[in-house]
Design an enzyme around this catalytic site. Structure first.
Site, short mmCIF file in Angstrom:
data_model
loop_
_atom_site.label_atom_id
_atom_site.label_comp_id
_atom_site.label_asym_id
_atom_site.label_seq_id
_atom_site.Cartn_x
_atom_site.Cartn_y
_atom_site.Cartn_z
N LYS A 75 0.84 -1.19 0.00
CA LYS A 75 0.00 0.00 0.00
C LYS A 75 0.88 1.24 0.00
O LYS A 75 1.88 1.30 0.72
CB LYS A 75 -0.92 -0.02 1.22
N SER A 98 -9.78 2.34 2.71
CA SER A 98 -8.87 3.04 1.83
C SER A 98 -7.88 2.12 1.11
O SER A 98 -7.21 2.53 0.17
CB SER A 98 -8.07 4.06 2.66
N SER A 150 -10.37 -0.09 6.95
CA SER A 150 -9.78 0.06 5.63
C SER A 150 -9.03 -1.15 5.10
O SER A 150 -8.58 -1.15 3.95
CB SER A 150 -8.86 1.29 5.59
#
Length: 497
Positions: free
Chosen positions: A76, A151, A175
């Site tokens: 990420k 997210s 998330s």
């Protein structure tokens, strides 16, 4: 190979059926072919990835390989990685190249894993749909007209589309778990403090936690074994004896592998009034999963989390407050975006932040600044922290009656792109089942449990399991036994061969 588990890939590398260079190139080719449509990755650097793969092959040839040596992983884009562009999905950091590695990245490098690239995300991890990214929205591989969740939507989409065998994510209010649910993955948010936050760009420091995203609980256990551990550079890191999070997975299954397990079903999730807030097909799928757990020998008991209804409002006071403080460092002076034209220092601050941050980030900074301001701190922030304590106490009382808590991960399947972007409150309610876990600092995970919608474009549903503090090994085992009895986690989106 693209459907092999991490354990199978590791064995194939050990048996020299494939090299890390070949495996990495396979994924790089798939990224080049499918990422333009899905937009899961922000940054890919094939030369750097293949150099890591060659080093991994050399380590295995020298007999120095571990379980993840040579395994390609997606990271990420909230984790700083030396020499890699690290954007946090924001215009503010669009050209920032990190001079150092986050602890999580260091641990994977030490294990010999290969960094395939940095995945797309909601800007500064603020969002539930991956639509707030400066680099454009991520598309859900199951239906590219829908969101992948956020997210960590880029990581979820990358693994679901087989553009990576596994990925890292972060979870501030759901998330990891919510995008895992919407993309048919297994995602784990560990107990707060189990995985170091050092080098992970901060959103809300008392809530943020890194964790693994993969296709199975077994793969998540393998990743968590590498990610977890005390870090003296992180003041919130917990000093604990290292453990093998997969130690329960190899026990003989038997006819009733979960006999003796008590699963708590919160009446705040499953009461008649509460179910009205959840999509009926989603709830029916969750009920079917509960029936499977009963067949596996688990007993279900009703528990209560009475402060749960206050989790969303408390979260959206605490998280923006911490965000407003953390994001004050992005001022156009030291690093990051600086407005090209300005009159004086104050004008540079204003224009750099106005141009560098997106609308959702600015909204949360404004809310956070307001609730921390003189005259409002006691009325909002302090009250929210008191509610946080009540939520943690509710969970403690529930665990006196059960071992794990079960419920939906998301109230709906993946929604259409743009469907909630004009209504922030509806977007925030996407995390209604996940936020309390972060406020209490507990471990939670989502695992695939079925599909809703038509056969032409089935939409995944995620089941959430919540454990007591440091109970990740049990959570992973409870998920693993369900995955041994079902094949939902093995399904893959069509059209991405």
């Amino acid at each position: 190979m693209i459907n092999a588990s991490l354990k199978e890939l590791s064995q194939a590398l050990a048996d020299k059926k494939i090299s890390s260079v070949e495996l990495t190139q396979l994924y790089l080719d798939r990224i080049a072919r499918h990422n333009p449509a899905i937009n899961a990755y922000i940054t890919v650097n094939g030369e750097r990835s293949l150099a890591q793969a060659r080093a991994a092959d050399a380590r295995r040839a020298a007999g120095d390989g571990g379980p993840l040596t040579g395994i390609p992983l997606a990271q990420k884009d909230i984790f700083c990685a030396q020499g890699w562009r690290t954007t946090c999905g924001s215009h503010m950091l669009a050209n920032f190249v990190s001079p150092y590695d986050a602890t999580v990245i260091q641990k994977f490098d030490a294990a010999g894993a290969v960094n395939l690239g940095k995945t797309n995300m909601d800007e500064f991890a603020m969002g539930s749909s991956n639509e707030t990214s400066w680099f454009g929205p991520v598309k859900n591989p199951w239906d590219q007209e829908r969101v992948p969740g956020g997210s960590s939507g880029g990581s979820a989409a990358a693994v679901a589309a087989r553009l990576a065998p596994a990925a890292t994510g972060t979870d501030t209010g759901g998330s990891i778990r919510q995008p895992a649910a919407l993309c048919n993955l297994t995602g784990l948010k560990p107990t707060y403090g189990v995985v170091s936050r050092w080098g992970m760009i901060a959103f809300a420091s008392s809530l943020d936690q890194a964790g693994p995203m993969a296709r199975s609980a077994e793969d998540c256990a393998l990743l968590l074994n590498t990610m977890a551990g005390f870090d003296p550079k992180d003041s919130t890191s917990l000093e604990r004896t290292p453990e093998d999070y997969g130690r329960l997975l190899d026990a003989p299954a038997g006819a009733k592998p979960l006999a003796g397990l008590k699963i708590g079903l919160p009446k705040e999730f499953f009461g008649a009034e509460e179910q009205a807030g959840c999509d009926t097909e989603v709830m029916a799928t969750i009920q079917a999963a509960i029936a499977t757990y009963r067949e596996l020998g688990a007993e279900t008991v009703e528990v209560s989390l009475p402060s749960m209804k206050l989790a969303v409002p408390a979260y959206y006071v605490i998280a923006p407050a911490e965000a407003s403080s953390n994001l004050s460092r992005f001022d156009g002076v030291r690093y990051g975006y600086r407005a090209p034209e300005y009159g004086d220092l104050n004008d540079m601050y204003c224009k750099s932040r106005a141009q560098g941050f997106g609308e959702e980030v600015k909204r949360r900074i404004l809310i956070g600044t307001y609730v921390l301001s003189h005259g409002y701190y006691d009325a909002y922030y302090l009250q929210a922290q008191r509610i946080r304590r009540l939520i943690a106490d509710d969970f403690a009382a529930a665990y006196a009656q059960c071992d794990v808590i079960l419920g939906p991960t998301s109230p709906t399947p993946a929604f259409k792109l743009g469907a909630k972007s004009g209504d922030p409150v509806q977007m925030y309610l996407s995390d209604i089942y996940t936020i309390a876990v972060n406020l209490a600092g507990l471990p939670g995970m989502s695992l695939p449990c079925g599909f809703v919608g038509g056969a032409d474009k089935p939409l995944p549903v995620g089941l959430q399991l919540i454990g007591n503090y440091f109970d990740e090994a049990r959570l992973l085992n409870v998920a693993h036994r369900y995955q041994q009895a079902t094949d939902w986690h093995q399904r893959q989106p069509a059209g991405l061969e």
